[in-house]
Motif scaffolding. Structure first.
Motif, short mmCIF file in Angstrom:
data_model
loop_
_atom_site.label_atom_id
_atom_site.label_comp_id
_atom_site.label_asym_id
_atom_site.label_seq_id
_atom_site.Cartn_x
_atom_site.Cartn_y
_atom_site.Cartn_z
N GLY A 43 124.22 -55.58 49.73
CA GLY A 43 122.90 -55.61 49.24
C GLY A 43 122.11 -56.43 50.02
N GLY A 44 120.77 -56.73 49.77
CA GLY A 44 120.03 -57.74 50.42
C GLY A 44 120.63 -58.94 50.44
N SER A 45 121.03 -59.93 51.48
CA SER A 45 121.71 -60.81 51.46
C SER A 45 121.68 -61.67 52.50
CB SER A 45 123.37 -60.79 50.92
OG SER A 45 124.03 -62.11 51.17
N VAL A 46 121.02 -62.66 52.46
CA VAL A 46 120.65 -63.47 53.71
C VAL A 46 121.87 -64.16 54.09
CG1 VAL A 46 119.50 -65.78 54.33
CG2 VAL A 46 118.04 -63.75 53.25
N SER A 47 122.75 -64.70 52.99
CA SER A 47 123.97 -65.33 53.22
C SER A 47 124.97 -64.61 54.42
CB SER A 47 124.72 -65.71 51.89
OG SER A 47 123.83 -66.49 51.06
N ILE A 48 125.13 -63.34 53.83
CA ILE A 48 126.15 -62.43 54.80
C ILE A 48 125.62 -62.36 56.06
CG2 ILE A 48 127.22 -61.53 52.88
CD1 ILE A 48 125.85 -58.99 53.47
N GLU A 49 124.20 -62.21 56.35
CA GLU A 49 123.90 -62.38 57.66
C GLU A 49 123.77 -63.62 58.38
OE1 GLU A 49 119.70 -60.41 58.01
OE2 GLU A 49 120.17 -59.19 55.99
N GLU A 50 123.26 -64.81 57.85
CA GLU A 50 123.44 -66.06 58.32
C GLU A 50 124.70 -66.35 58.79
OE1 GLU A 50 121.89 -68.89 55.78
OE2 GLU A 50 119.77 -68.43 56.10
N ALA A 51 125.96 -66.07 57.99
CA ALA A 51 127.21 -66.33 58.33
C ALA A 51 127.76 -65.72 59.40
CB ALA A 51 127.94 -66.19 57.16
N GLY A 52 127.19 -64.29 59.80
CA GLY A 52 127.65 -63.33 60.89
C GLY A 52 128.55 -62.51 60.34
#
Length: 189
Positions: A43-52
Motif C-alpha cells: 500500500g502507500g507507505s512512506v515507511s517501507i520506502e524510507e527504510a529501503g
C-alpha cells in the motif's frame, strides 16, 4: 516506552512481532519473512520506502504486483485488487498502542482491506514515532499527524480526503499472519 513489553503485548494479541534497532536491520528482518518467488504487493507507505524495503523488493527475487506500473486509473484500481491476493503485503501502521493495538486510516481502502483480510502474510515496518501510550490515543495520532502529512504528500485538497476508512486491529486471529517489525528509529508519518 518499553519496547520489550510492546513486543510481548503484540505477540499476546496473535501478531508476530520483533524489534529492529535500525531501518537497515528492519529491512533484513522483513526480507527474512519473504520466501523467494512470493508475490508481493504494498500500500502507500512512506515507511517501507524510507527504510529501503521497497527498493530491495523491486530489485529481485519476487513477483511484484505494482500499482505504480498502471497506465490508467482503472488499471491501477485493478492492480490494487490483485494485491489483495498477494502472498505478501507490505505496509506500516499510522499508530500502535503500547498494549498492542494497531490503527490505520486509508483513502482508497486497499491498504486496510489487505491488512484485514486477503494476502497470506502482512509485513509492517513501524517506526518508534508511531507508538502511542494507549488505545485511546491511536485515532488522535492518525488524524493529527499521519493524515495531514499524507494529504500533503498526495496533494489532496485537505487531510480529510485521506480519511475514508478507519481500521483498528486488536487481535490477529490467523496467528502470525501480521508480522510487525518495530523500528528503534523514526520512520514514516
Amino acid at each position: 516506552m518499553n519496547t520489550e513489553k510492546l513486543i510481548e503485548n503484540l505477540k499476546k494479541r496473535g501478531f508476530e512481532a520483533v524489534f529492529a534497532t535500525s531501518k537497515a536491520e528492519a529491512v533484513e528482518k522483513a526480507l527474512s519473512f519473504m520466501p523467494e518467488n512470493s508475490s508481493v504487493s504494498w500500500g502507500g507507505s512512506v515507511s517501507i520506502e524510507e527504510a529501503g524495503l521497497l527498493e530491495r523488493v523491486k530489485s529481485g527475487k519476487y513477483t511484484l504486483i505494482d500499482r505504480d506500473k498502471a497506465k490508467t486509473p482503472e488499471e491501477r484500481a485493478e492492480i490494487m485488487r490483485q494485491g489483495l491476493t498477494a502472498d505478501i503485503f507490505l505496509t506500516s501502521f499510522n499508530a500502535v498502542s503500547e498494549d498492542g493495538v494497531l490503527f490505520n486510516i486509508d483513502g482508497n481502502g486497499n491498504r486496510v482491506a489487505a491488512i484485514a483480510f486477503g494476502p497470506k502474510s502482512v509485513i509492517a515496518l513501524v517506526g518508534i514515532n508511531k507508538i502511542v501510550p494507549t488505545e485511546a490515543d491511536l485515532e488522535k495520532r492518525a488524524l493529527s499527524v499521519a493524515a495531514p502529512k499524507n494529504a500533503q504528500r498526495l496533494k489532496l485538497a485537505n487531510d480529510q480526503d485521506i480519511c475514508a476508512t478507519f481500521v483498528k486491529t486488536r487481535v490477529c486471529r490467523a496467528k502470525g499472519r501480521i508480522k510487525i517489525i518495530v523500528v528503534g528509529e523514526e520512520l514514516g508519518y
